[in-house]
Design a protein around this motif. Structure first.
Motif, PDB file in Angstrom:
ATOM      1  N   ARG A 277       0.808  -1.221   0.000  1.00 47.96           N
ATOM      2  CA  ARG A 277       0.000   0.000   0.000  1.00 47.96           C
ATOM      3  C   ARG A 277       0.842   1.274   0.000  1.00 47.96           C
ATOM      4  O   ARG A 277       0.334   2.357  -0.280  1.00 47.96           O
ATOM      5  CB  ARG A 277      -0.961  -0.001   1.189  1.00 47.96           C
ATOM      6  CG  ARG A 277      -2.091  -1.035   1.062  1.00 47.96           C
ATOM      7  CD  ARG A 277      -3.074  -0.895   2.213  1.00 47.96           C
ATOM      8  NE  ARG A 277      -2.478  -1.263   3.482  1.00 47.96           N
ATOM      9  CZ  ARG A 277      -2.605  -2.468   4.059  1.00 47.96           C
ATOM     10  NH1 ARG A 277      -3.279  -3.426   3.441  1.00 47.96           N
ATOM     11  NH2 ARG A 277      -2.058  -2.719   5.232  1.00 47.96           N
ATOM     12  N   LEU A 278       2.132   1.156   0.345  1.00 50.72           N
ATOM     13  CA  LEU A 278       3.051   2.285   0.223  1.00 50.72           C
ATOM     14  C   LEU A 278       3.878   2.083  -1.042  1.00 50.72           C
ATOM     15  O   LEU A 278       4.443   1.015  -1.266  1.00 50.72           O
ATOM     16  CB  LEU A 278       3.973   2.376   1.437  1.00 50.72           C
ATOM     17  CG  LEU A 278       3.317   2.678   2.790  1.00 50.72           C
ATOM     18  CD1 LEU A 278       4.373   2.725   3.892  1.00 50.72           C
ATOM     19  CD2 LEU A 278       2.522   3.979   2.754  1.00 50.72           C
ATOM     20  N   VAL A 279       3.937   3.114  -1.874  1.00 49.59           N
ATOM     21  CA  VAL A 279       4.634   3.037  -3.158  1.00 49.59           C
ATOM     22  C   VAL A 279       5.805   4.015  -3.128  1.00 49.59           C
ATOM     23  O   VAL A 279       5.620   5.213  -2.866  1.00 49.59           O
ATOM     24  CB  VAL A 279       3.691   3.390  -4.319  1.00 49.59           C
ATOM     25  CG1 VAL A 279       4.433   3.319  -5.650  1.00 49.59           C
ATOM     26  CG2 VAL A 279       2.478   2.452  -4.326  1.00 49.59           C
ATOM     27  N   ILE A 280       7.004   3.502  -3.369  1.00 51.48           N
ATOM     28  CA  ILE A 280       8.188   4.362  -3.341  1.00 51.48           C
ATOM     29  C   ILE A 280       8.162   5.333  -4.507  1.00 51.48           C
ATOM     30  O   ILE A 280       7.954   4.954  -5.665  1.00 51.48           O
ATOM     31  CB  ILE A 280       9.474   3.515  -3.371  1.00 51.48           C
ATOM     32  CG1 ILE A 280       9.607   2.742  -2.046  1.00 51.48           C
ATOM     33  CG2 ILE A 280      10.700   4.391  -3.601  1.00 51.48           C
ATOM     34  CD1 ILE A 280      10.808   1.840  -1.986  1.00 51.48           C
ATOM     35  N   ASP A 281       8.382   6.601  -4.196  1.00 51.02           N
ATOM     36  CA  ASP A 281       8.389   7.652  -5.208  1.00 51.02           C
ATOM     37  C   ASP A 281       9.805   8.035  -5.614  1.00 51.02           C
ATOM     38  O   ASP A 281      10.077   8.304  -6.772  1.00 51.02           O
ATOM     39  CB  ASP A 281       7.651   8.885  -4.675  1.00 51.02           C
ATOM     40  CG  ASP A 281       7.488   9.963  -5.723  1.00 51.02           C
ATOM     41  OD1 ASP A 281       6.654   9.785  -6.625  1.00 51.02           O
ATOM     42  OD2 ASP A 281       8.218  10.973  -5.650  1.00 51.02           O
ATOM     43  N   ALA A 282      10.722   8.068  -4.631  1.00 56.24           N
ATOM     44  CA  ALA A 282      12.095   8.475  -4.932  1.00 56.24           C
ATOM     45  C   ALA A 282      13.038   7.953  -3.851  1.00 56.24           C
ATOM     46  O   ALA A 282      12.640   7.762  -2.700  1.00 56.24           O
ATOM     47  CB  ALA A 282      12.202   9.999  -5.031  1.00 56.24           C
ATOM     48  N   VAL A 283      14.298   7.742  -4.242  1.00 57.75           N
ATOM     49  CA  VAL A 283      15.350   7.333  -3.309  1.00 57.75           C
ATOM     50  C   VAL A 283      16.599   8.139  -3.626  1.00 57.75           C
ATOM     51  O   VAL A 283      16.985   8.278  -4.797  1.00 57.75           O
ATOM     52  CB  VAL A 283      15.668   5.829  -3.425  1.00 57.75           C
ATOM     53  CG1 VAL A 283      16.831   5.457  -2.498  1.00 57.75           C
ATOM     54  CG2 VAL A 283      14.447   4.982  -3.103  1.00 57.75           C
ATOM     55  N   SER A 284      17.227   8.698  -2.615  1.00 53.39           N
ATOM     56  CA  SER A 284      18.487   9.415  -2.811  1.00 53.39           C
ATOM     57  C   SER A 284      19.421   9.122  -1.648  1.00 53.39           C
ATOM     58  O   SER A 284      18.983   8.692  -0.577  1.00 53.39           O
ATOM     59  CB  SER A 284      18.243  10.927  -2.924  1.00 53.39           C
ATOM     60  OG  SER A 284      17.611  11.424  -1.755  1.00 53.39           O
ATOM     61  N   ASN A 285      20.706   9.347  -1.861  1.00 49.10           N
ATOM     62  CA  ASN A 285      21.723   9.070  -0.841  1.00 49.10           C
ATOM     63  C   ASN A 285      22.503  10.340  -0.547  1.00 49.10           C
ATOM     64  O   ASN A 285      23.219  10.856  -1.406  1.00 49.10           O
ATOM     65  CB  ASN A 285      22.671   7.974  -1.328  1.00 49.10           C
ATOM     66  CG  ASN A 285      23.787   7.689  -0.336  1.00 49.10           C
ATOM     67  OD1 ASN A 285      23.642   7.942   0.857  1.00 49.10           O
ATOM     68  ND2 ASN A 285      24.899   7.174  -0.824  1.00 49.10           N
ATOM     69  N   ILE A 286      22.373  10.858   0.675  1.00 43.74           N
ATOM     70  CA  ILE A 286      23.138  12.051   1.072  1.00 43.74           C
ATOM     71  C   ILE A 286      24.330  11.672   1.942  1.00 43.74           C
ATOM     72  O   ILE A 286      24.965  12.532   2.548  1.00 43.74           O
ATOM     73  CB  ILE A 286      22.242  13.073   1.804  1.00 43.74           C
ATOM     74  CG1 ILE A 286      21.692  12.500   3.114  1.00 43.74           C
ATOM     75  CG2 ILE A 286      21.116  13.551   0.904  1.00 43.74           C
ATOM     76  CD1 ILE A 286      20.993  13.542   3.993  1.00 43.74           C
ATOM     77  N   GLY A 287      24.650  10.383   2.000  1.00 40.52           N
ATOM     78  CA  GLY A 287      25.719   9.896   2.866  1.00 40.52           C
ATOM     79  C   GLY A 287      27.041  10.638   2.757  1.00 40.52           C
ATOM     80  O   GLY A 287      27.683  10.910   3.782  1.00 40.52           O
TER      81      GLY A 287
END
Length: 532
Positions: free
Chosen positions: A433-443
């Motif tokens: 029911r949760l759909v990923i919209d974006a992923v980013s890495n600020i590490g």
């Protein structure tokens, strides 16, 4: 055998100590001969070891971690060799914490070890290490830890320490998570302003932590800081959020680059979540209230219910919200996310959670996502979760071992997930029911964040942090004796090690810090925040 080994650890004059230390020294230095990148020089009371080729070492290893510098270690106590062979990386960490070794540059030491990790990993499978691995059954390893790290030292390692201590090294906003800087690692280049300590007396950027590096260091403290409130920009009705943010960042960048970078990250989270006028927001992991107060002070009509398990954080977050005139819109709950009241089901437009997943635990990660799914509006809910991650290739080894971070820094039961694990548990926990919209890495920005914290920690240690420790642990650290000072020194060295250890992890991308944005399927009201 057990009684003899206990005597060895407890008694410096034990006849077994010298030969066993010598055996451990021989085993460790034999393996260190395999160093081929960079150079390591070790000074002991009786001799000097040199490993690697100093003529081929590099001074610019921070900008190119594949290159390694020349570094020096001094062994103060031969028990370090036993600790190193018995516990590998963790043994090295604890040897540093307890003053058994000294070095001027922890960061570069880690870079040398990482550049030669294939060769040095043999220390975990050497004959001596395999023998020492069975020593806990005989009482050795336990007594190395329990004798040196006795009850007083265990208190100094406790995670939930006073708010005042954290005030000593965080920026004025009291944000304890990765910042976002306009210039990645710009502080390592000459003539770039850094935060919190004067430019003329900034402690070594390379991990030096001897008292001489702190002499004369004076924090550059914003005279307007009031530690009982959150120092965030005021909002006039005629000012738009973007105009306010740009103007504030320009001012903050001159006053305090770390504070500006933290504000930039908080603003980024708000924009990624697409928080709008009138939204009700759930925050899992309050910190000291900076994000909740920024949301409610810059977006009209918003309210935030924020959850924490720390009584000290809850008290200060409430005080700050009240001081900002937002007590009716920022509600701080001393509450586990699994115990949210029934009436909260589907009640929230947005969920935000910044660097809290590390404390969730592997077995509860699906539950964490399930509760987020439960609390969000079923049609138009969206959210942002930021968390420290570990690369997939290292996950199984990480789960088998107990390293410095898991023993001394994370909450009990906490662990670092992989990005894959976060995504999989999000899907399973929410039943799709949760759909990923974006992923980013600020590490990569975390390396500078940690350096900025370390500068402040070292500069303010004696005048801010030591008094906080003495007040927090009366009868332990406030005594006027050598033992109390020893506890304080162990605490100091633990945090220096933590800053440097994590800095290298993020610099070399052995750690990440991912921001995951998610929404509901079919949520056409949610914008596209890909460029935020």
């Amino acid at each position: 055998m057990s009684a003899l080994l206990q005597t060895l650890v407890k008694t410096a004059s034990s006849p077994l100590k010298a030969p066993l230390c010598a055996l451990a020294e021989k085993a460790a230095t034999t393996l260190l001969k395999n160093i081929s990148t960079g150079a390591l020089i070790i000074y002991t009371a009786s001799r000097t070891y040199s490993f690697g080729d100093a003529s081929r070492a590099h001074d610019d290893s921070r900008h190119d971690p594949s290159k390694a510098p020349t570094v020096e270690l001094t062994v103060r106590d031969d028990m370090f060799w036993i600790r190193l062979c018995a516990m590998g990386d963790l043994g090295f960490a604890e040897g540093y914490m307890y003053g058994e070794i000294d070095c001027d540059d922890l960061v570069n030491v880690f870079l040398v070890f990482l550049a030669n990790r294939a060769q040095l990993s043999a220390i975990d499978s050497s004959l001596f290490s395999r023998i020492m691995a069975h020593m806990p059954q005989l009482g050795l390893t336990a007594h190395i830890v329990n004798t040196v790290a006795n009850a007083r030292k265990n208190i100094s390692a406790h995670y939930d320490i006073s708010n005042t201590m954290f005030m000593g090294f965080l920026s004025e906003d009291m944000t304890y998570s990765c910042a976002i800087f306009p210039d990645l690692d710009g502080d390592l280049r000459p003539h770039v302003r850094t935060s919190a300590v004067s430019e003329a007396s900034t402690p070594s950027l390379s991990g030096a932590s001897t008292p001489s590096t702190l002499a004369g260091s004076e924090p550059v403290v914003n005279k307007g800081i009031a530690y009982d409130t959150v120092q965030l920009p005021s909002l006039s009705p005629s000012t738009t959020r973007r105009e306010l943010s740009d103007a504030d960042l320009q001012r903050k960048e001159l006053e305090d680059p770390l504070a500006a970078a933290q504000y930039r990250k908080l603003r980024h989270i708000i924009r990624k979540a697409d928080i709008r006028t009138g939204h009700r927001v759930l925050e899992i992991g309050s910190g000291w209230g900076a994000l909740a107060i920024l949301i409610t002070s810059t977006i009209p009509g918003t309210t935030v219910d924020t959850l924490t398990l720390s009584t000290q954080q809850a008290a200060l977050a409430r005080a700050r919200a009240e001081a900002a005139g937002l007590a009716d819109r920022v509600r701080v709950h001393l509450l586990d996310y699994r115990d949210m009241p029934r009436e909260w089901e589907g009640a929230f437009d947005r969920v935000v959670s910044v660097e809290m997943v590390e404390a969730v635990g592997r077995e509860y990660m699906e539950t964490y996502w399930a509760k987020i799914d439960w609390a969000l509006n079923k049609e138009t809910g969206a959210g942002v979760v930021q968390g420290i991650t570990i690369p997939e290739a290292r996950f199984e080894q990480y789960m088998r071992e107990v390293d410095f971070i898991r023993k001394w820094v994370l909450f009990p039961g906490g662990f670092l997930p992989t990005l894959t694990f976060l995504v999989e548990t999000l899907t399973k926990g929410s039943r799709g029911r949760l759909v990923i919209d974006a992923v980013s890495n600020i590490g990569p920005h975390y390396a500078r964040t940690l350096r900025e914290w370390r500068r402040r920690f070292e500069a303010r240690f004696e005048d801010t942090i030591v008094p906080a420790l003495k007040a927090e642990y009366p009868g332990v650290m406030d005594a006027d004796d050598d033992k109390a000072r020893e506890e304080i020194e162990v605490f100091r060295r633990k945090w220096i090690y933590y800053y440097c250890y994590c800095e290298v992890g993020f610099t070399t991308r052995r750690l990440g810090d991912h921001i995951i944005t998610f929404s509901r399927e079919g949520n056409v009201e949610y914008g596209c925040q890909v460029y935020e």
